[in-house]
Design an enzyme around this catalytic site. Structure first.
Site, PDB file in Angstrom:
ATOM      1  N   SER A 186       0.804  -1.228   0.000  1.00  0.00           N
ATOM      2  CA  SER A 186       0.000   0.000   0.000  1.00  0.00           C
ATOM      3  C   SER A 186       0.832   1.271   0.000  1.00  0.00           C
ATOM      4  CB  SER A 186      -0.934   0.013   1.214  1.00  0.00           C
ATOM      5  OG  SER A 186      -0.196  -0.073   2.426  1.00  0.00           O
ATOM      6  N   GLY A 191      -1.657  -4.262   1.491  1.00  0.00           N
ATOM      7  CA  GLY A 191      -1.706  -5.407   2.389  1.00  0.00           C
ATOM      8  C   GLY A 191      -0.862  -6.592   1.981  1.00  0.00           C
ATOM      9  N   ASN A 246       4.791  -5.537   5.431  1.00  0.00           N
ATOM     10  CA  ASN A 246       3.903  -6.620   5.843  1.00  0.00           C
ATOM     11  C   ASN A 246       4.611  -7.966   5.959  1.00  0.00           C
ATOM     12  OD1 ASN A 246       1.494  -4.931   5.746  1.00  0.00           O
ATOM     13  ND2 ASN A 246       1.697  -5.016   3.529  1.00  0.00           N
ATOM     14  N   ASP A 279      -2.314   7.251  10.032  1.00  0.00           N
ATOM     15  CA  ASP A 279      -1.496   6.369  10.871  1.00  0.00           C
ATOM     16  C   ASP A 279      -0.028   6.700  10.609  1.00  0.00           C
ATOM     17  OD1 ASP A 279      -0.796   5.136   8.432  1.00  0.00           O
ATOM     18  OD2 ASP A 279      -2.305   3.580   8.655  1.00  0.00           O
ATOM     19  N   HIS A 326       1.020   5.185   6.274  1.00  0.00           N
ATOM     20  CA  HIS A 326       0.482   5.598   4.976  1.00  0.00           C
ATOM     21  C   HIS A 326       0.516   7.115   4.809  1.00  0.00           C
ATOM     22  CE1 HIS A 326      -1.331   1.622   5.832  1.00  0.00           C
ATOM     23  NE2 HIS A 326      -0.929   1.419   4.582  1.00  0.00           N
TER      24      HIS A 326
END
Length: 253
Positions: free
Chosen positions: A28, A62, A94, A213, A216
């Protein structure tokens, strides 16, 4: 046959001067739409710094190197690439975690080589970050495509109020993949370039890059992150840098 000669010449000329494609494979932080409302991935801004090359963003939110591989997304890109194309691969956000008791389908087996883990959830053989990227890179280079492996971008380095950056293990892993792939591969320490840019910009500016957050970025943040990839690329000497039209400033690392 003479009647069709002009068409044959035109077809050959078109093939000879075909515009190369840069495919983007990542999560992402690179993907269109970023991590949701108010965010954007840096891949969407790379087109502003390149000319003479088509950019296709195949990043998906993700994903890790493992899940991108398992879903056949690397293979899908390999099916499209032709000699002279480029593939930028950047994962890491991730890929961490533990496989001791649970498995989210994204965590890689810990290690920088041929280690193998068994998923406690599904029994799947889980390989390392290095393994997945190396297999992906081999798919691309077998077609004559260039591969650029980039270290993951950092989270908000001013989140605690004090700038701090420690390169993740994926940086070293990425370098080892490039060494194994050979002359068609190059490494860009994207994380280091972003980290130093964030230090220079300061807390107020960088905090504004993260509206939801610490991972991002906003569109403005994504544009800054894209600029640092381009700078790292130009400093690193990859063949892809020949298509960069943006000017860079400051020191190379």
């Amino acid at each position: 046959m003479k009647i069709f000669a002009p068409f044959l010449v035109a077809a050959l000329a078109t093939q000879s001067w075909a515009v190369p494609t840069l495919y983007l494979a990542g999560d992402s932080t690179m993907a269109s739409g970023g991590g949701g409302s108010g965010t954007q991935g840096f891949g969407e801004y790379l087109k502003n710094s390149f000319s003479g090359i088509t950019i296709v963003n195949k990043a998906i939110g993700g994903r890790s190197a493992r899940s991108y591989w398992n879903e056949g997304r690397f293979q899908a890109i390999a099916d499209l690439v032709k000699a002279g194309d480029y593939v930028l691969i950047e994962f890491g956000h991730n890929d961490g975690g533990s496989l001791s008791t649970t498995d989210n389908g994204r965590t890689d087996c810990f290690g920088g080589g041929s280690e193998v883990c068994i998923s406690p959830t599904t029994g799947e053989k889980v390989y390392t970050y290095v393994f997945y990227l190396l297999q992906a890179g081999k798919l691309m280079t077998a077609k004559g495509a260039h591969v650029v492996i980039a270290s993951p971008t950092p989270n908000n380095l001013w989140e605690t109020g004090t700038w701090s950056y420690t390169a993740p293990r994926f940086t070293g892993y990425g370098r080892s993949v490039v060494t194994s792939l050979g002359s068609l591969a190059a490494f860009v320490d994207h994380g280091l370039y972003v980290a130093n840019e964030y230090k220079a910009l300061g807390a107020t500016k960088v905090n504004a890059f993260y509206p939801v957050d610490h991972t991002h970025t906003s569109p403005a943040g994504a544009e800054s992150v894209a600029g640092q990839f381009v700078k790292g690329l130009k400093c690193g000497g990859s063949a892809l840098s020949a298509y960069v039209t943006a000017s860079i400033s400051g020191s190379c690392y």
